[in-house]
Write a protein that holds these residues in place. Structure first.
Motif, short mmCIF file in Angstrom:
data_model
loop_
_atom_site.label_atom_id
_atom_site.label_comp_id
_atom_site.label_asym_id
_atom_site.label_seq_id
_atom_site.Cartn_x
_atom_site.Cartn_y
_atom_site.Cartn_z
N LEU A 548 -7.09 47.36 25.01
CA LEU A 548 -6.86 46.14 25.77
C LEU A 548 -5.76 45.31 25.09
O LEU A 548 -5.61 45.33 23.88
N PHE A 549 -4.99 44.63 25.90
CA PHE A 549 -3.91 43.72 25.50
C PHE A 549 -2.66 44.45 24.98
O PHE A 549 -1.75 43.82 24.46
N THR A 550 -2.63 45.81 25.10
CA THR A 550 -1.41 46.51 24.72
C THR A 550 -0.44 46.53 25.89
O THR A 550 -0.77 46.15 27.02
N HIS A 551 0.77 46.96 25.61
CA HIS A 551 1.84 46.95 26.60
C HIS A 551 1.45 47.77 27.83
O HIS A 551 0.93 48.87 27.73
N GLY A 552 1.74 47.20 29.01
CA GLY A 552 1.50 47.90 30.26
C GLY A 552 0.35 47.35 31.07
O GLY A 552 0.23 47.69 32.26
N TYR A 553 -0.51 46.56 30.46
CA TYR A 553 -1.63 45.99 31.20
C TYR A 553 -1.17 44.87 32.13
O TYR A 553 -0.21 44.14 31.84
N LYS A 554 -1.88 44.73 33.24
CA LYS A 554 -1.75 43.59 34.12
C LYS A 554 -3.13 42.98 34.28
O LYS A 554 -4.13 43.70 34.40
N TYR A 555 -3.17 41.64 34.28
CA TYR A 555 -4.46 40.94 34.28
C TYR A 555 -4.55 40.06 35.53
O TYR A 555 -3.55 39.49 35.99
N LYS A 556 -5.78 39.91 36.01
CA LYS A 556 -6.00 39.03 37.15
C LYS A 556 -7.44 38.53 37.12
O LYS A 556 -8.29 39.07 36.37
N ASP A 557 -7.69 37.50 37.96
CA ASP A 557 -9.03 36.92 38.10
C ASP A 557 -9.61 36.53 36.74
O ASP A 557 -10.74 36.89 36.38
N VAL A 558 -8.81 35.79 35.98
CA VAL A 558 -9.26 35.38 34.66
C VAL A 558 -10.23 34.21 34.81
O VAL A 558 -9.89 33.18 35.42
N ALA A 735 -5.39 32.61 14.31
CA ALA A 735 -4.57 32.70 15.52
C ALA A 735 -4.90 33.97 16.27
O ALA A 735 -5.14 35.02 15.68
N LEU A 736 -4.92 33.89 17.60
CA LEU A 736 -5.00 35.05 18.48
C LEU A 736 -3.59 35.34 18.96
O LEU A 736 -2.90 34.45 19.46
N LYS A 737 -3.14 36.60 18.79
CA LYS A 737 -1.77 36.96 19.14
C LYS A 737 -1.78 38.20 20.00
O LYS A 737 -2.43 39.18 19.66
N THR A 738 -1.03 38.15 21.11
CA THR A 738 -0.89 39.34 21.95
C THR A 738 0.20 40.23 21.38
O THR A 738 1.07 39.80 20.62
N THR A 739 0.17 41.52 21.73
CA THR A 739 1.14 42.50 21.21
C THR A 739 2.48 42.34 21.88
O THR A 739 2.56 42.21 23.10
N LEU A 740 3.55 42.41 21.07
CA LEU A 740 4.90 42.30 21.60
C LEU A 740 5.28 43.56 22.35
O LEU A 740 5.10 44.67 21.85
N ALA A 741 5.78 43.38 23.54
CA ALA A 741 6.21 44.53 24.34
C ALA A 741 7.56 45.00 23.86
O ALA A 741 8.46 44.21 23.63
N ALA A 742 7.70 46.33 23.71
CA ALA A 742 8.96 46.87 23.21
C ALA A 742 10.03 46.89 24.28
O ALA A 742 11.16 46.53 24.06
N LYS A 743 9.71 47.34 25.44
CA LYS A 743 10.69 47.45 26.52
C LYS A 743 9.97 47.26 27.83
O LYS A 743 8.98 47.92 28.10
N GLY A 744 10.46 46.40 28.66
CA GLY A 744 9.79 46.06 29.89
C GLY A 744 10.04 47.05 30.99
O GLY A 744 10.85 47.97 30.86
N PRO A 745 9.38 46.87 32.11
CA PRO A 745 9.60 47.76 33.25
C PRO A 745 10.96 47.50 33.86
O PRO A 745 11.68 46.59 33.48
N THR A 746 11.27 48.32 34.81
CA THR A 746 12.54 48.17 35.51
C THR A 746 12.64 46.78 36.11
O THR A 746 11.68 46.23 36.64
N ARG A 747 13.85 46.19 36.02
CA ARG A 747 14.03 44.81 36.47
C ARG A 747 13.63 44.66 37.93
O ARG A 747 14.03 45.43 38.79
#
Length: 796
Positions: A548-558, A735-747
């Motif tokens: 959880l919280f690694t690159h590629g996740y999408k979150y909803k209904d928080v 501190a709670l820190k999310t993981t830095l994404a290396a490269k994002g999806p296509t623009r």
């Protein structure tokens, strides 16, 4: 042993009879047969142009073609068996004859080695095992020979039952009278006859007459449709008042043989060779091969057939019978022919019970017969390997190379090659080859039809074979293919866990046609290590554990109770990178704290305030820097905030690489000092921030717009409670820190929020970078800006 001359070039040929060179036993075969002596030498030793010489006490005599026919020799080179063969009659020239019971032969084999000639002495003494008949006739391949007993029985009714040739033993006393087509020619002495190619000899027990075929005085005729050659000679001697006359007739069937479509070579001879004899009482036929007769049961086992049609004897031999030779050749296609050295004995008994034994040496050959090889596709799809068998290859044909889809491979294959070829030997003097080429070998052609969902592997094989010993090439083509139907992109199985999502893919043989990616990035071990995925891949399956919280996740209904996380794996075409299918898994999760930094500029925070709120405090009473920004949801320990990055009093920090949006969570309370007096309000703070890489941004905020290729890195920082004597500087403790994404999806084009105010000018990244450049010149590496003012700024 060393090869070369055994004699100096200064020696005369006549001294070659004393040659001392010896021929190795493994390449030499000398045998005494019933009526002739045989020498066979391997061509590998004898050379391309071997020749023989006859040797006796008078000298050395080269055996030419004409000399062989006159003197009772026959020489043949048999490439099928790879040897040169000499047959010599027991009554041949230069043979030492003792009482017609012991015959000594002396020959020289002259072979060429490295362009030098060497002579090898070949000597043998033979004693015939078969008694002489009153009359023997030999029909060799190049001459006819007849020898009769010198004491003969006169025909029935003659008062003198016996006549002897011994009183006229000197050959100079004899004369020859030849008969041609009923006409008697002028008599001649034996010397004159010898000059014309006729040979006569009187031994202790026999009178010998020999003549080559095709003599001017011979008669070519037909008997019952069978061609026959006859030479009729009368030998006579006058001794005082006695005249001795011996009628000698040599007659041989000249039938060359024929081939029957049923697979038999056939040869014919008249049962009665006129005018050799008449009034036959009985005829017996024995058949053999290569100068050796076989017994009747053996002949029947080999398929020999002897039949009499009226007065003609017909012998049928299976074309591939044991003892024959076969040869492959190429004439467009692959052909073969068979050669059979037929040996026939015909025993005839006349009315006076006098035996005549005729022996025929005849070479029979088939016409060119088609000799196709075959190939068989033995491929099993589950093995993922082409298995092709090339069979029925003759023994004198060898595989030299194969072309696989146009790529040439010489035999034997390289040990490191994935292709293999194995020779298989069969007991019927044929062999085959098993070729194996894996489907994934680069040489194999692959075609995939998306419309038909069919995967095709194709292999064109061109076998290059050579005919030995000429090394003449022959080619055999074969094309094989393997089809996998219902071919579809791979599908993952996905399972939710407390800490993330697990994906599993069971490998199929054709899954290599697709690439697996997370967004636009190919799923590799390097990518997994970079993003914190746990990847396991073997020959059976691929396992991917996505925390959880690694690159590629999408979150909803928080909500405070939990949220939903979605992770997607894409399947792309290997050649075009087009997305063919995807596996999407959404799972419910819970977390004590959570911070999300979206690509459209929104921060969502679930913060644990149990340590920041004094006893009796309520998280619902917290707020951000802007006191009107209050929790959307709260319980006894946590609060949920969701707000725009440029709102609720956020500040912005910009350095050379990142932009950081920061806000704080405040809680107001009243507390008593040590004297019990009411003190002024103080503030406990929890800092929240989202950091974005400038390289991923398209625009910073104007009033209503934010664009980023990647989600930001969020942090929740809990600060220590300050005392009155302490500086108000914030010192983070946790501190709670999310993981830095290396490269994002296509623009993806940014989503525009509806404008509630008139249009405003935007600050673009390029302007920000120019601003930062100016800052570096001025010596400042970081600036803090009120995020609410960014929308009103026209430039930096």
């Amino acid at each position: 042993m060393a090869l070369g001359f055994c004699f100096g070039v200064a020696f005369l040929l006549s001294v070659w009879s004393t040659a001392k060179c010896q021929i190795p036993n493994e390449v030499l075969n000398m045998e005494c047969r019933d009526r002739f002596f045989m020498i066979a030498v391997d061509l590998s030793f004898a050379g391309n142009e071997p020749h023989f010489e006859a040797v006796d006490e008078t000298g050395v005599y080269p055996i030419s073609e004409q000399y062989a026919a006159t003197c009772g020799y026959s020489i043949s080179i048999v490439p099928q068996s790879g040897h040169v063969e000499l047959r010599a009659s027991y009554f041949s020239c230069h043979t030492d004859n003792k009482d017609d019971e012991m015959f000594t032969f002396k020959f020289n084999l002259v072979a060429t080695h490295d362009r030098e000639e060497a002579a090898y002495a070949l000597n043998k003494t033979c004693s015939p095992t078969l008694p002489w008949a009153p009359r023997d006739v030999t029909c060799e391949v190049n001459y006819m020979e007849v020898y009769v007993r010198n004491e003969v029985t006169c025909p029935s009714g003659n008062e003198d039952q016996n006549a002897s040739l011994k009183p006229a033993s000197a050959t100079s006393d004899w004369q020859v009278l030849l008969h041609r087509d009923g006409e008697q020619l002028m008599p001649m002495n034996l010397s004159e006859a010898h000059k014309q190619g006729y040979a006569f000899d009187l031994t202790d027990g026999r009178l010998v007459f020999r003549t080559p075929y095709g003599q001017p005085d011979s008669l070519s005729t037909t008997v019952n449709g069978v061609p026959v050659e006859v030479v009729h000679a009368t030998l006579f001697s006058r001794q005082s008042w006695v005249v001795l006359m011996v009628d000698l007739v040599a007659a041989c069937s000249m039938y060359e043989g024929s081939y029957d479509e049923s697979g038999y070579m056939m040869w014919e001879t008249p049962e009665e060779l006129q005018p050799l004899m008449s009034g036959l009482h009985e005829t017996q036929i024995n058949v053999g091969v290569n100068g050796e007769l076989v017994e009747q049961p053996v002949a029947e086992e080999r398929g020999y057939i002897v039949e009499k049609h009226n007065t003609t004897v017909q012998i049928s031999i299976p074309y591939n019978a044991e003892g024959g030779y076969r040869k492959s050749l190429v004439s467009g296609d692959l052909y073969e022919f068979y050669v059979f050295d037929l040996y026939v004995e015909q025993i005839s008994v006349d009315e006076d019970h006098v035996d005549t034994r005729l022996r025929f040496h005849r070479t029979l050959a088939t016409p060119l017969l088609p000799r196709p090889v075959f190939s068989l596709n033995r491929t099993v799809l589950e093995d993922r390997t082409f298995t092709v068998y090339l069979g029925d290859v003759p023994e004198d044909v060898e595989l030299a190379a194969v072309h696989l889809n146009g790529h040439k491979y010489m035999l034997p294959f390289n040990n490191t090659s994935s292709q293999t070829i194995t020779k298989v030997v069969h007991p019927n003097n044929t062999h085959g080859y098993t070729l194996k080429v894996p489907f994934d070998d680069p040489v194999v052609v692959q075609k995939f039809s998306k419309e038909q969902a069919v995967l095709q592997y194709k292999l064109d094989v061109n076998y290059t074979m050579t005919i030995l010993p000429e090394n003449e090439p022959y080619y055999h083509l074969e094309s094989v293919e393997a089809l996998f139907t219902d071919v579809s992109p791979p599908t993952f199985q996905a399972v939710c866990s407390e800490s993330g999502i697990r994906f599993k893919l069971d490998h199929r043989s054709f899954d290599y046609m697709w690439d697996i990616s997370v967004g636009s990035d190919l799923l590799t071990s390097e990518l997994a290590a970079q993003h914190g995925y746990i990847l396991s891949n073997n020959s059976q399956s691929l396992l991917l554990n996505v925390p959880l919280f690694t690159h590629g996740y999408k979150y909803k209904d928080v909500t405070l109770k939990g949220f939903f996380g979605t992770f997607e794996i894409l399947v792309r075409d290997h050649d075009t990178s087009e997305v063919q299918s995807s596996t999407v898994k959404t799972c419910p999760f819970t977390a004590t704290e959570l911070i999300l930094c979206s690509t459209d500029g929104r921060m969502t925070v679930v913060a644990d305030l149990s340590l920041a709120i004094p006893s009796g405090g309520v998280p619902a009473r917290t707020n951000l820097v802007d006191k009107y920004c209050r929790p959307k949801e709260a319980d006894d320990t946590k609060a949920l905030f969701s707000f725009p990055l440029n709102g609720c009093g956020s500040t912005v920090k910009i350095d050379r690489q990142n932009v950081t949006y920061q806000n704080e969570i405040f809680f107001s309370k009243k507390y008593l000092d040590v004297n019990g007096a009411v003190s002024v309000n103080t503030t406990e703070r929890v800092m929240v921030q989202c950091t974005y890489s400038l390289a991923s941004l398209h625009r910073l905020f104007s009033l209503y717009k934010f664009e980023s290729d990647k989600v930001g890195v969020g942090r929740i920082i809990h600060t220590a409670q300050p005392t009155a004597a302490q500086s108000p500087t914030i010192k983070p403790t946790t501190a709670l820190k999310t993981t830095l994404a290396a490269k994002g999806p296509t623009r993806v084009p940014a989503a525009y929020l509806p404008a509630a105010n008139p249009p405003v000018r935007y600050i673009r990244v390029s302007r920000v970078k120019s601003f930062l450049s100016g800052m570096r010149k001025g010596g400042s590496s970081q600036t803090k800006i009120d995020a609410a003012k960014i929308g009103r700024a026209s430039n930096f």
